[in-house]
Write an enzyme that holds these catalytic residues in place. Sequence first.
Site, PDB file in Angstrom:
ATOM      1  N   GLY A  49     -39.324  66.446 -33.064  1.00 43.09           N
ATOM      2  CA  GLY A  49     -39.939  66.658 -34.364  1.00 43.09           C
ATOM      3  C   GLY A  49     -40.843  65.524 -34.795  1.00 43.09           C
ATOM      4  N   CYS A  50     -41.015  64.531 -33.938  1.00 38.24           N
ATOM      5  CA  CYS A  50     -41.892  63.405 -34.247  1.00 38.24           C
ATOM      6  C   CYS A  50     -43.164  63.529 -33.412  1.00 38.24           C
ATOM      7  CB  CYS A  50     -41.205  62.083 -33.916  1.00 38.24           C
ATOM      8  SG  CYS A  50     -39.731  61.754 -34.887  1.00 38.24           S
ATOM      9  N   ALA A  51     -44.291  63.228 -34.021  1.00 42.25           N
ATOM     10  CA  ALA A  51     -45.555  63.263 -33.292  1.00 42.25           C
ATOM     11  C   ALA A  51     -45.591  62.144 -32.245  1.00 42.25           C
ATOM     12  CB  ALA A  51     -46.731  63.122 -34.249  1.00 42.25           C
TER      13      ALA A  51
END
Length: 143
Positions: A49-51
């Site tokens: 869920g993190c870029a």
Amino acid sequence: MASAAFEEIAETFEFLDDWEDRYRHVIELGKAMDPLEEAFRVPATKVDGCASQVWILPRIEGQGPDAVFSFQGESDAMIVRGLIAVLHALYSGLTVDEVLKVDAGGELARLGLNDHLSAQRSNGLRAMVERIRKLAGETVAAA
């Protein structure tokens, strides 16, 4: 219910009027963290869920709701590494039961982060908080 280390960050932010100064301070917090060994940068510690690439390795001492929570973290992005340092200050040293009671959104809002992070960074920050809460919750449930 923030830790003393987080309160110190919040106090520093009160003196930094300009967001660019706050941004630099967050990056400096990240630079001051010990790096996470390459051996721990594995799928099991990766935060989805993190870029950016983000890894969180829990360090839990004890068992049940009174176990003391801490973690190491790493990111390939300097600002995200700084956000990990902010979360470390917020949560480390608390019991896992206390971790679950922290209003992370409210505490982080005190720093004004929500107003200055991109949507992707905000989503990543939420994903990191969710991972920390999940790790704490698993420890409580295992008791």
